[in-house]
Design an enzyme around this catalytic site. Structure first.
Site, short mmCIF file in Angstrom:
data_model
loop_
_atom_site.label_atom_id
_atom_site.label_comp_id
_atom_site.label_asym_id
_atom_site.label_seq_id
_atom_site.Cartn_x
_atom_site.Cartn_y
_atom_site.Cartn_z
N GLY A 55 -3.62 1.40 -2.01
CA GLY A 55 -2.83 2.58 -1.64
C GLY A 55 -3.32 3.04 -0.28
CB ALA A 56 -1.44 3.79 2.83
NE ARG A 91 -4.28 -4.70 0.89
CZ ARG A 91 -3.49 -4.11 0.00
NH1 ARG A 91 -3.91 -3.04 -0.65
NH2 ARG A 91 -2.28 -4.57 -0.24
CG ASP A 244 1.40 0.60 2.35
OD1 ASP A 244 2.31 0.65 1.50
OD2 ASP A 244 0.20 0.52 2.08
CG ASN A 254 6.17 1.72 -0.04
OD1 ASN A 254 4.98 2.07 0.02
ND2 ASN A 254 6.87 1.84 -1.15
#
Ligand code: MRU
Length: 363
Positions: A55-56, A91, A244, A254
């Site tokens: 999750g961002a 990431r 994101d 996203n």
């Protein structure tokens, strides 16, 4: 948020030693609530890459604390820059990772090495606390959208469709897309959530369903492909998803599958909102499809499924024939024209350069 009567954030400083970092291992949910201790920047990088945290906003907060852990070992400039680079490489899509590390480094580069550890922990704590406050504000602003549907149709629950997990597990607390749902629930508005399962990693089925269940919010998990059908039959009042990375003109990266939901929403006239804290807006980019890096993850995530067997053991099974290739783009980009509007910590705005600039004129 509460799990079985106990308040949790997704990341916190160990109260006993005052320096190590505790996280909830999200790869174990919903079957087990396991708390993991992070003691080095390398462990923090692994937690992000292997998605123990995801999750961002939570990725950003974990990177900030990971840098603190690195500085404890060596507060020198070369080691600090190396630890930041290691964390930044974990990431590629969520811009919160770069945002949090840039914010930490901006402060720390102007700090003498001997003082860096204390300053870093203070800044990481601010990042975490600000995330909580921003998400609560997103909840308050998004509540109006849900309340408007409820007012127009008193007596029946408001049906909200969401994709992936943009709830409290994706942030430090409260969530982004789910924050308005929690706010509506707290205000006594009946809400029902359609939870996209979100293959391949099932963040909807495993995580969103878990946290909504723990919070007592009515929800139904659906296969990813069900959303269009539900919208055609009037069963979705509005869709709210997270992000994101949002470009300055309002394109939204996203979780993979978000774009298809936005297409179906436009075809059926369902309002499609994106909840986004300012830490997820990348002001350096305009064209999301051309410019946002999309993470490619392991084939195994597509080729296998993990779940609980009847005997209680958690097991992974292959669902693709041996020898078949699998591809796993983890995010997609929804163009701004398919987004009804953004819900930010400063309020709601149209998904456009002018809309975002109106709320964030400093950019
Ligand atoms: O791969 P993940 O689980 O990190 O992806 C998460 C999402 O796509 C969320 O929707 C996004 O990060 C918003 S979180 C508030």
């Amino acid at each position: 948020m509460q799990i079985d009567g106990r308040a949790y954030r997704t990341i916190w400083l160990d109260p006993e030693d005052g320096w190590s970092i505790r996280i909830i291992d999200q790869t174990k949910l919903p079957w087990a609530l396991e708390i993991v201790r992070l003691t080095t920047a390398t462990e923090a990088a692994h937690a992000i890459r292997a998605m123990l945290v995801r999750g961002a906003p939570l990725i950003g907060a974990t990177a900030a604390y990971g840098l603190c852990l690195g500085l404890r070992v060596d507060p020198g400039t070369a080691a600090m820059e190396a630890a930041a680079a290691q964390l930044a490489a974990t990431r590629p899509t969520a811009v919160n990772l770069r945002w949090a590390l840039d914010r930490m480094l901006t402060v720390l580069r102007n700090t003498a090495p001997a003082e860096r550890v204390a300053i870093a922990y203070a800044e990481a704590a601010r990042i975490a606390d600000e995330d909580v406050a921003q998400n609560q504000a997103i909840g308050r602003h998004g509540l109006g959208l849900i309340a408007a549907v409820a007012r127009a149709r008193p007596g029946s629950p408001v049906n909200v469709l969401t994709h992936c997990n943009a709830g409290w597990l994706a942030t430090v607390d409260w969530g982004t897309a789910i924050a308005p749902i929690y706010a509506a629930h707290a205000a006594g508005i009946p809400v029902h959530v359609w939870v996209d399962e979100t293959r391949p990693r099932n963040q909807g089925a495993a995580l969103t369903a878990y946290e909504l269940g723990k919070h007592g919010v009515a929800h139904t998990v659906v296969a990813d492909n069900a959303g269009g059908h539900l919208m055609q039959h009037g069963k979705v009042d509005l869709a709210i998803v997270g992000a994101d990375r949002v470009t300055r003109r309002g394109d939204v990266a996203n979780k993979i599958g978000t774009y298809l939901k936005a297409l179906a929403a436009q075809d059926t006239g369902v309002k499609f909102h994106v909840a986004v804290p300012s830490s997820s807006i990348d002001w350096t980019l305009a064209d999301g499809i051309a410019e946002i890096p999309i993470e490619e993850r392991a084939e195994a995530e597509v080729a296998t499924l993990t779940g609980r067997a009847p005997d209680g053991t958690v097991t992974t099974v292959r669902v693709v024939p041996d020898g078949s290739a699998a591809a796993n783009p983890a995010f997609d980009v929804t163009p701004a024209r398919l987004v009804t509007g953004f819900i930010t910590e400063r309020g709601c705005c149209p998904a456009s350069a002018a809309g975002l600039a109106g709320l964030f004129p400093e950019h």
